[in-house]
Enzyme design. Sequence first.
Site, short mmCIF file in Angstrom:
data_model
loop_
_atom_site.label_atom_id
_atom_site.label_comp_id
_atom_site.label_asym_id
_atom_site.label_seq_id
_atom_site.Cartn_x
_atom_site.Cartn_y
_atom_site.Cartn_z
N ASN A 177 -15.17 -3.89 -10.53
CA ASN A 177 -14.14 -2.86 -10.44
C ASN A 177 -13.05 -3.16 -9.43
OD1 ASN A 177 -13.14 0.10 -10.29
ND2 ASN A 177 -13.92 -0.29 -8.22
N TYR A 229 0.42 -7.71 -12.14
CA TYR A 229 -0.71 -6.81 -12.41
C TYR A 229 -1.05 -6.79 -13.89
CZ TYR A 229 -3.36 -2.40 -12.41
OH TYR A 229 -4.33 -1.43 -12.57
N LYS A 233 -4.58 -8.01 -15.61
CA LYS A 233 -5.40 -7.11 -16.40
C LYS A 233 -5.56 -7.60 -17.84
CE LYS A 233 -6.42 -4.10 -13.21
NZ LYS A 233 -7.82 -3.94 -12.75
N ILE A 277 -5.92 8.06 -14.06
CA ILE A 277 -7.12 8.79 -13.64
C ILE A 277 -6.88 9.33 -12.24
CG2 ILE A 277 -9.61 8.66 -13.24
CD1 ILE A 277 -8.83 8.05 -16.14
N THR A 307 -7.44 9.59 -8.88
CA THR A 307 -8.10 8.89 -7.79
C THR A 307 -7.18 8.94 -6.58
OG1 THR A 307 -7.11 6.78 -8.40
CG2 THR A 307 -9.24 7.31 -9.42
#
Length: 252
Positions: free
Chosen positions: A93, A159, A163, A192, A194
């Site tokens: 993760n 990024y 990914k 999400i 977070t």
Amino acid sequence: MSVDYQLRDRVIIVTGGGSGMGRDACLALARAGARVVLGNRNPQAGLAVVEEIVAAGGQALFRVTDVAKPADCQALVELAMKYYGRLDGAFNNAGLQRAFHDIHETPLAELDEVVDINLKGVLYMMRFEAEAMLRTGGGSIVNNASIFGLKAMPRTAGYVAAKHGIVGATRAAALDYATRGIRVNALCPGPIKTPSFDRVTGGDEHLYDDGVPMRRIGQPGEVCAALLWLLSGQASYVTGATLSVDGGMSAE
């Protein structure tokens, strides 16, 4: 209704487990009865998660881990093997994104860091996890990619490349071990809630609603439910898959 993912006493590694989605994953796995082996760069954050798990009656170990360093990745896997004698699952993760830049304005140091942690870190962890799992009867590896492992976003070329690389590496590794008892899949979360999401949005949960077909951001528990399923035997015929938890973003 609670779901039994049959993870009791399973030994599962989580990288980047000290905060955000990683922390939520560690707590969800511990509630499901798994023995969590947590890696994180920040020792205070990592130890705090271990203490929370142990206080609730669970089992957890911690090691300071920078996934950009192969030796750290190997040591985290060895910690699981030393104390528990096996490795049944992993949630790779750990990841980060720095400032948003057009590619020609992106500092080289930031490109290196983003690729080293997001992509190389996953490759290094899989390298040692698969080796351990082959010795102890197989297992399930879940790599945390992103919706941006399936589509692009401006000003994040490094990024997005990393990914996308995770998705490709997941598929290739799944083929490597398809007949050897190791399943390899990727999660592709959308927005999400977070701490990192709150930093970007200033805490506005509805800032990106218009970009999501379901018109809301996701909650950590929704990602954890997908993670626990992929790690469990209930997903025994699933490998090489990318599971989007994104409110429909990847369908557009």
